[in-house]
Design a protein around this motif. Structure first.
Motif, PDB file in Angstrom:
ATOM      1  N   GLY A 158       0.793  -1.218   0.000  1.00 36.05           N
ATOM      2  CA  GLY A 158       0.000   0.000   0.000  1.00 36.05           C
ATOM      3  C   GLY A 158       0.825   1.266   0.000  1.00 36.05           C
ATOM      4  N   THR A 177      -6.771   1.423  -8.612  1.00 37.16           N
ATOM      5  CA  THR A 177      -5.513   0.898  -8.082  1.00 37.16           C
ATOM      6  C   THR A 177      -5.231  -0.395  -8.832  1.00 37.16           C
ATOM      7  N   LEU A 228      -2.110  -3.453 -10.227  1.00 35.46           N
ATOM      8  CA  LEU A 228      -0.760  -4.018 -10.198  1.00 35.46           C
ATOM      9  C   LEU A 228      -0.327  -4.306 -11.630  1.00 35.46           C
ATOM     10  N   ARG A 285       2.819  -1.215  -8.205  1.00 34.88           N
ATOM     11  CA  ARG A 285       1.455  -0.798  -7.877  1.00 34.88           C
ATOM     12  C   ARG A 285       1.243   0.640  -8.337  1.00 34.88           C
ATOM     13  N   VAL A 328      -1.780   3.845  -8.618  1.00 37.22           N
ATOM     14  CA  VAL A 328      -3.058   4.307  -8.080  1.00 37.22           C
ATOM     15  C   VAL A 328      -3.646   5.383  -8.991  1.00 37.22           C
TER      16      VAL A 328
END
Lengths: 103, 377
Positions: free
Chosen positions: B233, B296, B298, B307, B309
């Motif tokens: 995150g 979001t 991957l 990752r 966003v």
């Protein structure tokens, strides 16, 4: 009474009449509801949603209404069952995307 | 403009070697046009080596005599169908072959109207032409058959271009910072993900499309936003973007003629349902719609998984023709139709493995991160 004062009095009277005409004392007042801030909902829940096998989650529309799409690497029933049907009142719709790759 | 004798002699020598190469006997054991059924005049077997030597000597000794005649542009050795050498005289198109001997020292002479020869960098005006504007307009209108091909400079946007160490990607568009021009694409296209360094060469076409370093350089890597690898995150990539220093003589602002044209300078924020289009190296001009924003996601790279966003997800309007394919990375995505037509909205950088879903950075993140503006209409 001066002219400006007369004008002000007339305007007040008109405003008062108008307000009386449109207001309905029996009307049920529904508070105006802002559309859900889906970006904020995604930001809040993404760490718990982005578990193994989940490739992404985003703000979308499903059947014309706001929804949250959660993308999966493959159709995994156990993973699908572990995901919620909605997040903070916004429906969750699951889509199998496969892996995403820089192209 | 006329060539000096020295230039003419150089041309004559060059012609001799080219002719000799064309006339080389076939390699043992090879098939094709060099075998015994070869078409006369294409690849012929040299049958008379003493005559060849004699022809070379004649060219050496008497080239001055040939070039003394008006309109002669080159003289060299060629071959008759039976493999015997002949002297070939190249003439300007308005010259006369009258007076050129049928043979010199026993070697037959033939003529060909070639026009003048020029080094490739001699300008149209220096060639004495009075229709240079027409020639240039025709050259600009005549495009290579495919967006993967080498394009005349300034190259259109949306064509194959990439860092010297990658396979292939797309030149997104031209951008400006201050009064300088840059080419925009992904970091994984212009900067080999995170491996590139400032000054690295950007080729058009991309290396896997035949781009050669340094002949095909159109820009040099100037700035790249690092891609942070990782899936936790705390990893919040927003852009896969890099700019390469270039100028208006190398990179243009418009797609090929079968594309949407020139992007607008003013951009828009993505909205779900927005109809969009792009022009890219692999799938050319395609249309799609934004299916998700604030996503979001991957994304797999050579260096690992990263990752991202707040990304855009695009689906194709056509079930069969996907919005993007491998090699379209770096394409600028613009609005299709309506008041916002051709306003940039995203920078294409990834897709699902079946190409059903395309991922793009919001273009406003890209412009803010690199402090640039779209050089458009």
């Amino acid at each position: 009474m001066s002219n400006p004062a007369i004008c002000a009095a007339i305007l007040l009277a008109i405003a008062g009449c108008s307000a009386e005409n449109v207001s309905d004392p029996n009307e049920t007042i529904v508070p105006k509801q802002d559309p859900p801030d889906i970006a904020a909902i995604i930001a809040l829940h993404q760490d718990s949603m982005m578990q193994a096998g989940v490739t992404g989650m985003g703000e979308s529309r499903c059947d014309g209404k706001p929804c949250i799409r959660i993308y999966l690497e493959k159709a995994d029933p156990a993973l699908v069952n572990s995901l919620p049907e909605e997040l903070d009142g916004v429906p969750v719709v699951i889509e199998v995307s496969g892996q995403f790759e820089a192209r | 403009m006329n060539f000096s004798l020295h230039h003419r002699a150089l041309l004559a020598s060059l012609f001799f070697f080219v002719s000799a190469l064309n006339a080389a006997p076939p390699l043992p054991g090879t098939d094709g046009p060099g075998n015994s059924n070869a078409t006369p005049g294409y690849l012929v077997k040299v049958t008379d080596l003493p005559a060849l030597e004699k022809a070379k000597n004649v060219i050496d000794a008497r080239s001055g005599e040939f070039f003394a005649r008006p309109g002669v542009q080159a003289a060299g050795i060629s071959w008759a169908a039976d493999g015997s050498p002949v002297i070939k005289i190249f003439l300007d198109t308005d010259a006369s072959a009258a007076g050129i001997p049928a043979a010199v020292d026993g070697i037959p002479v033939i003529t060909e109207f070639s026009g003048k020869f020029f080094a490739l960098n001699v300008s149209c005006e220096d060639r004495g032409r009075d229709d240079c504007d027409v020639i240039r307009a025709e050259a600009a209108a005549a495009q290579p058959p495919n967006q993967r091909d080498w394009h005349p400079r300034p190259v259109p946007i949306g064509v194959s271009a990439g860092h010297v160490d990658i396979t292939a990607g797309t030149l997104g568009c031209r951008v400006t910072r201050g009064c300088h021009n840059y080419a925009l694409s992904n970091a994984h296209v212009f900067a080999d993900e995170n491996a590139g360094v400032v000054g690295d060469h950007i080729l058009q076409p991309s290396p896997s499309d035949g781009g050669v370093d340094p002949d095909d350089v159109i820009a040099t890597l100037y700035e790249s936003v690092p891609i942070v690898m990782g899936t936790s995150g705390s990893v919040k990539n927003r852009v896969d973007a890099a700019i390469a220093a270039t100028d208006a003589s190398l990179v243009g602002t418009t797609t090929r003629t079968n594309g949407y044209g020139t992007p607008r300078s003013q951009t828009v924020n993505p909205q779900v349902g927005m109809t969009v289009q792009k022009y890219g190296r692999s799938s050319s001009q395609t249309s799609g719609y934004i299916d998700a924003i604030n996503t979001t996601v991957l994304v797999g790279y050579k260096e690992g998984t990263a990752r991202f966003v707040e990304q855009i997800i695009i689906k194709s309007i056509d079930e069969v023709i996907k919005f993007s394919r491998a090699g379209d990375s770096g394409s600028l995505i613009v609005v299709e139709d309506g008041a916002d037509d051709r306003k940039p909205v995203g920078l294409l950088f990834a897709s699902s493995s079946d190409n059903v879903l395309t991922i793009a950075n919001p273009i406003n993140f890209v412009l803010a991160e690199l402090d640039i503006e779209i050089d458009g209409e």
